[in-house]
Write an enzyme that holds these catalytic residues in place. Structure first.
Site, PDB file in Angstrom:
ATOM      1  N   ASP A  67      37.139  34.689  35.207  1.00 53.28           N
ATOM      2  CA  ASP A  67      37.997  35.670  34.535  1.00 53.28           C
ATOM      3  C   ASP A  67      39.095  35.008  33.709  1.00 53.28           C
ATOM      4  O   ASP A  67      39.308  33.789  33.785  1.00 53.28           O
ATOM      5  CB  ASP A  67      38.606  36.640  35.565  1.00 53.28           C
ATOM      6  CG  ASP A  67      39.175  35.937  36.797  1.00 53.28           C
ATOM      7  OD1 ASP A  67      39.313  34.702  36.772  1.00 53.28           O
ATOM      8  OD2 ASP A  67      39.475  36.630  37.775  1.00 53.28           O
ATOM      9  N   ASN A 136      43.784  43.286  47.692  1.00 51.22           N
ATOM     10  CA  ASN A 136      43.136  44.609  47.696  1.00 51.22           C
ATOM     11  C   ASN A 136      41.606  44.501  47.701  1.00 51.22           C
ATOM     12  O   ASN A 136      40.915  45.483  47.483  1.00 51.22           O
ATOM     13  CB  ASN A 136      43.603  45.428  46.485  1.00 51.22           C
ATOM     14  CG  ASN A 136      43.228  44.772  45.162  1.00 51.22           C
ATOM     15  OD1 ASN A 136      42.577  43.734  45.144  1.00 51.22           O
ATOM     16  ND2 ASN A 136      43.641  45.378  44.059  1.00 51.22           N
ATOM     17  N   HIS A 138      39.780  42.549  45.635  1.00 50.95           N
ATOM     18  CA  HIS A 138      39.106  42.238  44.368  1.00 50.95           C
ATOM     19  C   HIS A 138      38.482  40.840  44.393  1.00 50.95           C
ATOM     20  O   HIS A 138      38.988  39.931  45.032  1.00 50.95           O
ATOM     21  CB  HIS A 138      40.011  42.463  43.145  1.00 50.95           C
ATOM     22  CG  HIS A 138      41.116  41.489  42.931  1.00 50.95           C
ATOM     23  ND1 HIS A 138      42.398  41.866  42.592  1.00 50.95           N
ATOM     24  CD2 HIS A 138      41.142  40.142  42.958  1.00 50.95           C
ATOM     25  CE1 HIS A 138      43.151  40.801  42.432  1.00 50.95           C
ATOM     26  NE2 HIS A 138      42.411  39.746  42.648  1.00 50.95           N
ATOM     27  N   GLU A 143      38.651  45.069  40.267  1.00 54.13           N
ATOM     28  CA  GLU A 143      39.558  45.827  41.121  1.00 54.13           C
ATOM     29  C   GLU A 143      38.795  46.932  41.862  1.00 54.13           C
ATOM     30  O   GLU A 143      37.702  47.337  41.432  1.00 54.13           O
ATOM     31  CB  GLU A 143      40.654  46.458  40.252  1.00 54.13           C
ATOM     32  CG  GLU A 143      41.548  45.455  39.528  1.00 54.13           C
ATOM     33  CD  GLU A 143      42.617  44.824  40.428  1.00 54.13           C
ATOM     34  OE1 GLU A 143      42.377  44.612  41.630  1.00 54.13           O
ATOM     35  OE2 GLU A 143      43.710  44.536  39.896  1.00 54.13           O
TER      36      GLU A 143
HETATM   37  C1  GLP Z   1      43.499  36.331  41.144  1.00 50.68           C
HETATM   38  C2  GLP Z   1      42.128  35.825  40.699  1.00 50.68           C
HETATM   39  C3  GLP Z   1      41.129  35.894  41.841  1.00 50.68           C
HETATM   40  C4  GLP Z   1      41.712  35.269  43.089  1.00 50.68           C
HETATM   41  C5  GLP Z   1      42.979  36.011  43.475  1.00 50.68           C
HETATM   42  C6  GLP Z   1      43.587  35.529  44.778  1.00 50.68           C
HETATM   43  O1  GLP Z   1      43.513  37.710  41.208  1.00 50.68           O
HETATM   44  N1  GLP Z   1      41.631  36.575  39.589  1.00 50.68           N
HETATM   45  O2  GLP Z   1      39.930  35.235  41.448  1.00 50.68           O
HETATM   46  O3  GLP Z   1      40.771  35.313  44.135  1.00 50.68           O
HETATM   47  O4  GLP Z   1      43.896  35.814  42.408  1.00 50.68           O
HETATM   48  O5  GLP Z   1      44.536  34.525  44.576  1.00 50.68           O
HETATM   49  P1  GLP Z   1      45.049  33.584  45.724  1.00 50.68           P
HETATM   50  O6  GLP Z   1      43.961  32.601  45.992  1.00 50.68           O
HETATM   51  O7  GLP Z   1      46.261  32.913  45.134  1.00 50.68           O
HETATM   52  O8  GLP Z   1      45.360  34.430  46.897  1.00 50.68           O
END
Ligand code: GLP
Length: 241
Positions: A67, A136, A138, A143
């Site tokens: 993404d 949440n 995702h 989402e």
């Molecule tokens: C963002 C990314 C996700 C990732 C999420 C969690 O939303 N788009 O791919 O899994 O962050 O981040 P973290 O690993 O910092 O909890």
């Protein structure tokens, strides 16, 4: 699902790195799906170490990230393009032209989504997809919603995701409200998934995702149906399973 629980981030990173090592030995021109966020950083550090010791060769591999934020240029220090270069690509022997992210500044975002899907397909699909999870549920930036989306799509980020991202920007106004994300179908089409989650904050959503019904309101729940998903958790993340 193949759920494994480890005592430290380093152990998780070591386990993930060994999956990459095995994959690159089998297929040096592997296609990897990479993720951002804090969770994959120890894994990227383990991959860098192995590469610098000459034990892992990325010279023929190709990557497609999950993404990118809409509106951030690649030189913006919060763009995922920048993140990937700083956390991984600049430190390993991968060819820059073999690394790909969707462009969040394309003039026609819909066309960019279609272009990205076609590029992943032309590359033969993803061999190993690395995933974290949002609070949440995702995955990528898919989402919670009323339906699972197949391909790369323009996502409106939820309030909870925007709130979780405020820490990376100087003010709430600067946090992007949209992103381009590979779709759930495309993620599921990956031949192997390496999913990592750490910390108690993720425990509740993981229980819903892995022990609750499969539904688009909990996007990560779809992974229950993936035939080759390795779930690497620390004790905090696994505490409610
Ligand atoms: C963002 C990314 C996700 C990732 C999420 C969690 O939303 N788009 O791919 O899994 O962050 O981040 P973290 O690993 O910092 O909890």
């Amino acid at each position: 699902m193949n759920i494994r629980v480890y005592q430290s981030a380093e152990q998780i990173a070591g386990a993930a790195a060994s999956i990459y090592a095995a994959q690159l030995t089998r297929k040096p021109d592997s296609v990897f799906g990479f993720a951002t966020g804090s969770t994959p950083i120890p894994t990227y550090q383990a991959l860098i170490k192995l590469n610098q010791r000459g034990e892992l060769d990325f010279s023929r591999c190709v990557t497609y990230n999950l993404d990118e934020y809409v509106g951030l240029a690649t030189d913006h220090d919060q763009s995922y393009d920048y993140f990937m270069r700083k956390q991984l690509f600049d430190h390993i022997n991968i060819k820059r032209e073999n690394t790909h992210l969707p462009s969040g500044i394309a003039s026609d975002l819909q066309a960019e989504c279609a272009r990205y899907d076609a590029a992943v397909d032309t590359a033969g699909g993803v061999d190993v997809m690395l995933l974290g999870v949002g609070l949440n549920g995702h995955i990528g930036f898919n989402e919670p919603s009323d339906a699972f989306v197949y391909g790369t799509n323009i996502v409106n980020l939820t309030e909870s995701t925007i709130a979780a991202n405020v820490r990376f920007f100087s003010s709430r106004d600067e946090v992007p409200r949209q992103a381009l994300s590979m779709g759930i179908g495309q993620i599921m089409a990956s031949r192997q998934i390496v999913f990592i989650a750490m910390g108690e904050a993720k425990a509740t959503i993981l229980k819903q995702a892995f022990q609750g019904p499969v539904m688009p309101q909990v996007p990560a729940s779809i992974l229950q149906f993936h035939p080759n998903a390795v779930i690497l958790l620390d004790e905090g993340a696994a505490s409610l399973l």
